[in-house]
Design an enzyme around this catalytic site. Structure first.
Site, PDB file in Angstrom:
ATOM      1  N   CYS A 146      -1.523   4.620   7.843  1.00  0.00           N
ATOM      2  CA  CYS A 146       0.268   3.829   8.045  1.00  0.00           C
ATOM      3  C   CYS A 146       0.475   3.685   6.895  1.00  0.00           C
ATOM      4  O   CYS A 146       1.583   3.777   6.403  1.00  0.00           O
ATOM      5  CB  CYS A 146      -0.228   2.890   9.327  1.00  0.00           C
ATOM      6  SG  CYS A 146      -1.374   1.703   9.143  1.00  0.00           S
ATOM      7  N   HIS A 285      -1.287  -3.377  10.605  1.00  0.00           N
ATOM      8  CA  HIS A 285      -0.490  -1.946  10.529  1.00  0.00           C
ATOM      9  C   HIS A 285       0.163  -1.863   9.754  1.00  0.00           C
ATOM     10  O   HIS A 285       1.355  -2.579   9.392  1.00  0.00           O
ATOM     11  CB  HIS A 285       0.471  -1.954  12.489  1.00  0.00           C
ATOM     12  CG  HIS A 285       0.751   0.415  12.089  1.00  0.00           C
ATOM     13  ND1 HIS A 285       0.226   0.551  12.088  1.00  0.00           N
ATOM     14  CD2 HIS A 285       2.076  -0.230  12.941  1.00  0.00           C
ATOM     15  CE1 HIS A 285       0.944   1.808  12.189  1.00  0.00           C
ATOM     16  NE2 HIS A 285       1.896   1.111  12.610  1.00  0.00           N
ATOM     17  N   ASN A 306       8.794   3.529  11.751  1.00  0.00           N
ATOM     18  CA  ASN A 306       7.062   3.344  12.474  1.00  0.00           C
ATOM     19  C   ASN A 306       6.655   5.602  11.257  1.00  0.00           C
ATOM     20  O   ASN A 306       6.912   6.262  11.452  1.00  0.00           O
ATOM     21  CB  ASN A 306       7.139   4.254  13.910  1.00  0.00           C
ATOM     22  CG  ASN A 306       5.054   3.141  13.779  1.00  0.00           C
ATOM     23  OD1 ASN A 306       4.477   2.922  12.843  1.00  0.00           O
ATOM     24  ND2 ASN A 306       4.504   2.698  14.877  1.00  0.00           N
TER      25      ASN A 306
END
Length: 339
Positions: A146, A285, A306
């Site tokens: 990520c 994250h 995202n």
């Protein structure tokens, strides 16, 4: 007329004969087709179906609260609905906040401090997608990369603002080549480390020339296919949502780390994500803030890109609560590269 009546009675009888288990199996079959699910064997499929059904009940219960106006977001049966929550976190969440703190203590390496422009009134809402500064939603797959997607997203935006051209940059380049800077490929990393690597390396390759694999591989950076570079990075003061708002409005998309450790995040579908259980320091994250705004009910939000594909959330995006005491730590570790 009698024939029609008999047919209707038969249809009613058939409908009543369909058991709840049959409906669940049909829904499970549709879910597998929609998300292209394939399992190793029958035992694993039964295991995944059990998880799916448990999440199905949780989602239905939560969405009843949404319908009653008691919560501000909905959940859905996305592609992660067949995963145990701890399994999901271990696979998908690759930001290491502890590593960030340790590296700063040991090396003293920090970015320039963000100073908001004076006498500038920022708009009530911003969406950098509307200006062409944001590439399409990408998918990190089953790899804790990520941080790499957050890094490329921020640099893509800065490069666009300077050069006027949107270039999709290579996350795989960062996964494979930035380990000497403290990143660990699919096992996690930091956006600031990625910005340091790109600066020292003289650039990062384009996604087209160095495509994403979703695994740790050997570095094969090619300076002939560089898509962008940076000269360093700027850290926004920790926990300051107002300064982060000004940075997003005046500078472009910003890399942030968040607490995405809750099932509600895993199964998020739409609406403004307001999770009181979020921790502003438990960051796991990396994502990209591409804007902000206020919804119809008057709730402020951050518009967040995202890296879990377009079938998660609102076409790959999530609206996260803004001005809620730095909820989920969205302003705890925010930065952007300089170009």
């Amino acid at each position: 007329m009698r024939t029609v009546l008999v047919a209707l009675l038969a249809l009613v009888a058939l409908t009543q004969a369909i058991s709840p288990l049959d409906l669940i199996k049909e829904e499970w079959h549709t879910y597998k087709l929609q998300h292209r699910k394939n399992y190793a064997n029958e035992v694993e499929e039964r295991f995944r179906m059990k998880i799916f059904n448990e999440n199905r009940h949780k989602i239905a219960k939560h969405n009843q609260l949404f319908a009653q106006g008691k919560v501000s977001y909905k959940l859905g049966l996305n592609k992660y609905a067949d995963m145990l929550h701890h399994e999901f976190k271990e696979t998908m969440n690759g930001y290491n906040h502890t590593l960030r703190q340790l590296m700063r203590e040991r090396t003293g390496l920090v970015g320039a401090t963000y100073i908001p422009p004076a006498h500038v009134t920022v708009p009530k809402s911003v969406d950098w997608r509307e200006h062409g500064a944001v590439t399409g939603v990408k998918d990190q797959g089953h790899c804790g990369s990520c941080w790499a997607f957050s890094s490329t997203g921020a640099l893509e935006g800065q490069h666009f603002r300077k050069a006027g051209v949107l270039v999709s940059l290579s996350e795989q380049n960062l996964v494979d080549c930035s380990t000497k800077y403290g990143n660990n490929g699919c096992n996690g990393g930091l956006m600031d480390n990625a910005f340091r690597y790109i600066k020292d390396n003289g650039g990062i390759d384009t996604e087209k020339s160095y495509p994403y694999e979703g695994i740790d591989d050997s570095c094969h950076f090619n300076k002939a296919t560089i898509g962008a570079t940076d000269t360093g990075f700027v850290d926004i003061p920790e926990g300051d949502e107002e300064k982060m708002k000004k940075a997003v409005a005046t500078m472009g998309p910003v890399s942030v780390a968040i607490d995405a450790s809750h099932e509600s995040f895993q199964l998020y579908s739409e609406g403004v994500y307001n999770e009181p259980e979020c921790d502003e320091q438990n960051l796991d994250h990396g994502v990209l803030v591409v804007g902000y705004g206020t919804d119809e009910s008057g709730m402020d939000y951050w518009l967040v890109k995202n890296s879990w594909g377009t079938t998660w959330g609102e076409q790959g995006y999530i609206k996260m609560a803004r001005n809620q005491n730095n909820q989920c730590g969205i302003a705890t570790a925010s930065s952007y590269p300089t170009v």
